[in-house]
Scaffold this motif. Structure first.
Motif, PDB file in Angstrom:
ATOM      1  N   GLN A   1       0.826  -1.212   0.000  1.00  0.00           N
ATOM      2  CA  GLN A   1       0.000   0.000   0.000  1.00  0.00           C
ATOM      3  C   GLN A   1       0.861   1.264   0.000  1.00  0.00           C
ATOM      4  O   GLN A   1       2.041   1.219   0.326  1.00  0.00           O
ATOM      5  N   THR A   2       0.224   2.377  -0.331  1.00  0.00           N
ATOM      6  CA  THR A   2       0.925   3.661  -0.331  1.00  0.00           C
ATOM      7  C   THR A   2       1.103   4.158   1.106  1.00  0.00           C
ATOM      8  O   THR A   2       0.474   3.647   2.034  1.00  0.00           O
ATOM      9  N   VAL A   3       1.940   5.185   1.239  1.00  0.00           N
ATOM     10  CA  VAL A   3       2.157   5.805   2.548  1.00  0.00           C
ATOM     11  C   VAL A   3       0.839   6.336   3.109  1.00  0.00           C
ATOM     12  O   VAL A   3       0.489   6.076   4.261  1.00  0.00           O
ATOM     13  N   TYR A   4       0.074   7.040   2.285  1.00  0.00           N
ATOM     14  CA  TYR A   4      -1.153   7.652   2.826  1.00  0.00           C
ATOM     15  C   TYR A   4      -2.194   6.606   3.225  1.00  0.00           C
ATOM     16  O   TYR A   4      -2.930   6.778   4.198  1.00  0.00           O
ATOM     17  N   MET A   5      -2.254   5.476   2.496  1.00  0.00           N
ATOM     18  CA  MET A   5      -3.198   4.417   2.885  1.00  0.00           C
ATOM     19  C   MET A   5      -2.763   3.770   4.207  1.00  0.00           C
ATOM     20  O   MET A   5      -3.591   3.405   5.040  1.00  0.00           O
ATOM     21  N   ASN A   6      -1.446   3.652   4.407  1.00  0.00           N
ATOM     22  CA  ASN A   6      -0.936   3.100   5.661  1.00  0.00           C
ATOM     23  C   ASN A   6      -1.225   4.016   6.841  1.00  0.00           C
ATOM     24  O   ASN A   6      -1.482   3.563   7.947  1.00  0.00           O
ATOM     25  N   MET A   7      -1.195   5.307   6.574  1.00  0.00           N
ATOM     26  CA  MET A   7      -1.433   6.278   7.637  1.00  0.00           C
ATOM     27  C   MET A   7      -2.844   6.125   8.215  1.00  0.00           C
ATOM     28  O   MET A   7      -3.085   6.381   9.385  1.00  0.00           O
ATOM     29  N   PHE A   8      -3.776   5.667   7.364  1.00  0.00           N
ATOM     30  CA  PHE A   8      -5.177   5.563   7.787  1.00  0.00           C
ATOM     31  C   PHE A   8      -5.668   4.110   7.835  1.00  0.00           C
ATOM     32  O   PHE A   8      -6.863   3.876   7.861  1.00  0.00           O
ATOM     33  N   LEU A   9      -4.719   3.169   7.845  1.00  0.00           N
ATOM     34  CA  LEU A   9      -5.057   1.748   7.798  1.00  0.00           C
ATOM     35  C   LEU A   9      -6.107   1.378   8.854  1.00  0.00           C
ATOM     36  O   LEU A   9      -5.902   1.569  10.050  1.00  0.00           O
TER      37      LEU A   9
ATOM     38  N   LEU B   1     -13.849   6.360  -0.415  1.00  0.00           N
ATOM     39  CA  LEU B   1     -12.636   6.736   0.322  1.00  0.00           C
ATOM     40  C   LEU B   1     -12.280   8.188   0.036  1.00  0.00           C
ATOM     41  O   LEU B   1     -12.225   8.608  -1.120  1.00  0.00           O
ATOM     42  N   ASP B   2     -12.051   8.951   1.087  1.00  0.00           N
ATOM     43  CA  ASP B   2     -11.681  10.360   0.920  1.00  0.00           C
ATOM     44  C   ASP B   2     -10.162  10.450   0.747  1.00  0.00           C
ATOM     45  O   ASP B   2      -9.434  10.828   1.667  1.00  0.00           O
ATOM     46  N   ARG B   3      -9.708  10.092  -0.449  1.00  0.00           N
ATOM     47  CA  ARG B   3      -8.266  10.041  -0.703  1.00  0.00           C
ATOM     48  C   ARG B   3      -7.617  11.418  -0.588  1.00  0.00           C
ATOM     49  O   ARG B   3      -6.496  11.550  -0.099  1.00  0.00           O
ATOM     50  N   ARG B   4      -8.335  12.429  -1.047  1.00  0.00           N
ATOM     51  CA  ARG B   4      -7.766  13.786  -1.007  1.00  0.00           C
ATOM     52  C   ARG B   4      -7.415  14.187   0.428  1.00  0.00           C
ATOM     53  O   ARG B   4      -6.343  14.717   0.693  1.00  0.00           O
ATOM     54  N   ARG B   5      -8.334  13.901   1.349  1.00  0.00           N
ATOM     55  CA  ARG B   5      -8.087  14.234   2.755  1.00  0.00           C
ATOM     56  C   ARG B   5      -6.918  13.415   3.319  1.00  0.00           C
ATOM     57  O   ARG B   5      -6.058  13.931   4.034  1.00  0.00           O
ATOM     58  N   MET B   6      -6.891  12.118   2.987  1.00  0.00           N
ATOM     59  CA  MET B   6      -5.818  11.254   3.492  1.00  0.00           C
ATOM     60  C   MET B   6      -4.454  11.738   3.000  1.00  0.00           C
ATOM     61  O   MET B   6      -3.497  11.826   3.766  1.00  0.00           O
ATOM     62  N   ILE B   7      -4.391  12.087   1.719  1.00  0.00           N
ATOM     63  CA  ILE B   7      -3.117  12.547   1.139  1.00  0.00           C
ATOM     64  C   ILE B   7      -2.697  13.861   1.783  1.00  0.00           C
ATOM     65  O   ILE B   7      -1.540  14.036   2.188  1.00  0.00           O
TER      66      ILE B   7
ATOM     67  N   ARG C   1      11.565  12.019   5.677  1.00  0.00           N
ATOM     68  CA  ARG C   1      11.963  12.251   4.285  1.00  0.00           C
ATOM     69  C   ARG C   1      11.571  11.090   3.375  1.00  0.00           C
ATOM     70  O   ARG C   1      12.296  10.116   3.239  1.00  0.00           O
ATOM     71  N   ILE C   2      10.397  11.212   2.804  1.00  0.00           N
ATOM     72  CA  ILE C   2       9.930  10.205   1.845  1.00  0.00           C
ATOM     73  C   ILE C   2       9.640  10.915   0.523  1.00  0.00           C
ATOM     74  O   ILE C   2       9.385  12.111   0.510  1.00  0.00           O
ATOM     75  N   PRO C   3       9.682  10.163  -0.603  1.00  0.00           N
ATOM     76  CA  PRO C   3       9.463  10.797  -1.909  1.00  0.00           C
ATOM     77  C   PRO C   3       8.108  11.506  -1.995  1.00  0.00           C
ATOM     78  O   PRO C   3       8.024  12.641  -2.438  1.00  0.00           O
ATOM     79  N   SER C   4       7.029  10.833  -1.540  1.00  0.00           N
ATOM     80  CA  SER C   4       5.707  11.466  -1.528  1.00  0.00           C
ATOM     81  C   SER C   4       4.729  10.578  -0.776  1.00  0.00           C
ATOM     82  O   SER C   4       5.028   9.411  -0.479  1.00  0.00           O
ATOM     83  N   ALA C   5       3.544  11.124  -0.503  1.00  0.00           N
ATOM     84  CA  ALA C   5       2.504  10.361   0.195  1.00  0.00           C
ATOM     85  C   ALA C   5       2.021   9.201  -0.671  1.00  0.00           C
ATOM     86  O   ALA C   5       1.419   8.252  -0.177  1.00  0.00           O
ATOM     87  N   HIS C   6       2.309   9.280  -1.977  1.00  0.00           N
ATOM     88  CA  HIS C   6       1.881   8.233  -2.920  1.00  0.00           C
ATOM     89  C   HIS C   6       2.882   7.079  -3.015  1.00  0.00           C
ATOM     90  O   HIS C   6       2.612   6.078  -3.669  1.00  0.00           O
ATOM     91  N   ALA C   7       4.059   7.238  -2.394  1.00  0.00           N
ATOM     92  CA  ALA C   7       5.085   6.185  -2.477  1.00  0.00           C
ATOM     93  C   ALA C   7       4.564   4.894  -1.849  1.00  0.00           C
ATOM     94  O   ALA C   7       3.789   4.931  -0.886  1.00  0.00           O
ATOM     95  N   THR C   8       4.976   3.760  -2.417  1.00  0.00           N
ATOM     96  CA  THR C   8       4.582   2.462  -1.862  1.00  0.00           C
ATOM     97  C   THR C   8       5.569   2.090  -0.755  1.00  0.00           C
ATOM     98  O   THR C   8       6.773   2.300  -0.901  1.00  0.00           O
ATOM     99  N   ILE C   9       5.060   1.545   0.332  1.00  0.00           N
ATOM    100  CA  ILE C   9       5.892   1.225   1.505  1.00  0.00           C
ATOM    101  C   ILE C   9       7.085   0.343   1.139  1.00  0.00           C
ATOM    102  O   ILE C   9       8.198   0.573   1.588  1.00  0.00           O
ATOM    103  N   ARG C  10       6.870  -0.660   0.281  1.00  0.00           N
ATOM    104  CA  ARG C  10       7.972  -1.603  -0.027  1.00  0.00           C
ATOM    105  C   ARG C  10       9.145  -0.922  -0.718  1.00  0.00           C
ATOM    106  O   ARG C  10      10.252  -1.452  -0.746  1.00  0.00           O
ATOM    107  N   ASP C  11       8.897   0.263  -1.317  1.00  0.00           N
ATOM    108  CA  ASP C  11       9.978   0.974  -2.006  1.00  0.00           C
ATOM    109  C   ASP C  11      10.778   1.888  -1.082  1.00  0.00           C
ATOM    110  O   ASP C  11      11.742   2.533  -1.513  1.00  0.00           O
ATOM    111  N   LEU C  12      10.373   1.960   0.177  1.00  0.00           N
ATOM    112  CA  LEU C  12      11.058   2.857   1.121  1.00  0.00           C
ATOM    113  C   LEU C  12      12.164   2.127   1.879  1.00  0.00           C
ATOM    114  O   LEU C  12      12.142   0.911   2.022  1.00  0.00           O
TER     115      LEU C  12
END
Length: 252
Positions: free
Chosen positions: A102-110, A121-127, A140-151
């Motif tokens: 999942q992306t960073v923002y989806m993990n934040m609201f898991l 899903l209110d993606r705009r608010r989550m992002i 320091r992450i590339p963006s809220a859209h980054a996938t966790i496995r790539d970090l």
């Protein structure tokens, strides 16, 4: 910074005479501790001292055999992790419990995803909320859209702490947050943990690194074989005393 002294003194968490037995084995014996808003308390001790058991008691995974847990003057029976979260307590475990795909923002609201008025899903608010918090904590992450496995490991840990910060109103429990990280990533995570003080959240951290403990903690609580050996103010103790308390070997 002006702090209301009463609220600053009132503990967010109070453990009194906590005891935990598994069958005939006593894992924790007569443990008492207060954690105040904006205070970092370190739990130290050898493997098997009972540190993780205590974290699990506070976070509702285990129910204490006896003793009381008080959160802001309210005695609570923490029977599960959901209840602990409802009381403003969040945990960051060593294994992070992040969803890799999942992306960073989806993990934040898991498990707590907001929906809009159409029931989607209110993606705009989550992002937006993710980006704000990540920037505030300087994760320091590339963006809220980054996938966790790539970090990297440090970035993942930063996301896990940011998530806990987003949801915790009173207390964050950190179980060895930098155990698997390199030097630079550890320093970054320590910075993030330190920044939690200004949010007036209490922090209880388990760490094997005494360097880290002396850098971050206001007070140090030592456990040995389930018994509380003592609590020291970091500014009034040194590593030799803490090591002597952990090992049970008296100093010369």
């Amino acid at each position: 910074m002006n702090v209301n002294t009463n609220s600053a003194r009132e503990p967010v968490l109070k453990l009194k005479d906590i005891r935990k037995t598994f069958g005939g084995v006593t894992a924790i014996e007569n443990f008492s501790l207060d954690v105040r808003p904006g205070e970092i308390v370190a739990l130290v001790g050898d493997n098997g001292a009972g540190k993780s058991t205590l974290i699990k008691i506070i976070s509702g995974v285990y129910t204490p055999t006896s003793g009381t847990i008080t959160i802001e003057n309210q005695t609570v029976a923490m029977s599960n992790a959901t209840m602990a979260r409802a009381h403003g307590i969040e945990v960051v475990y060593q294994d992070l419990a992040l969803a890799d795909q999942q992306t960073v923002y989806m993990n934040m609201f898991l498990g707590r995803e907001p929906v809009n008025r159409f029931g989607l899903l209110d993606r705009r608010r989550m992002i937006s909320e993710t980006e704000t918090l990540v920037k505030e904590l300087d994760v320091r992450i590339p963006s809220a859209h980054a996938t966790i496995r790539d970090l990297s490991g440090g970035q993942r840990q930063g996301v896990a702490i940011a998530r806990a910060t987003h949801w915790a109103s009173k207390l964050i429990l950190l179980d060895e947050p930098t155990a698997a990280l390199g030097v630079a990533e550890t320093a970054k995570v320590e910075e993030i943990v330190e920044s939690l003080k200004s949010r007036n959240i209490g922090v209880l951290i388990i760490s094997h690194s005494l360097d880290q403990v002396f850098k971050l903690a206001d007070r140090i609580c030592v456990l040995r074989r389930g018994k509380q050996i003592g609590i020291r103010e970091t500014a009034k103790t040194d590593k030799n005393e803490i090591i002597a308390m952990i090992t049970g070997l008296q100093q010369h």
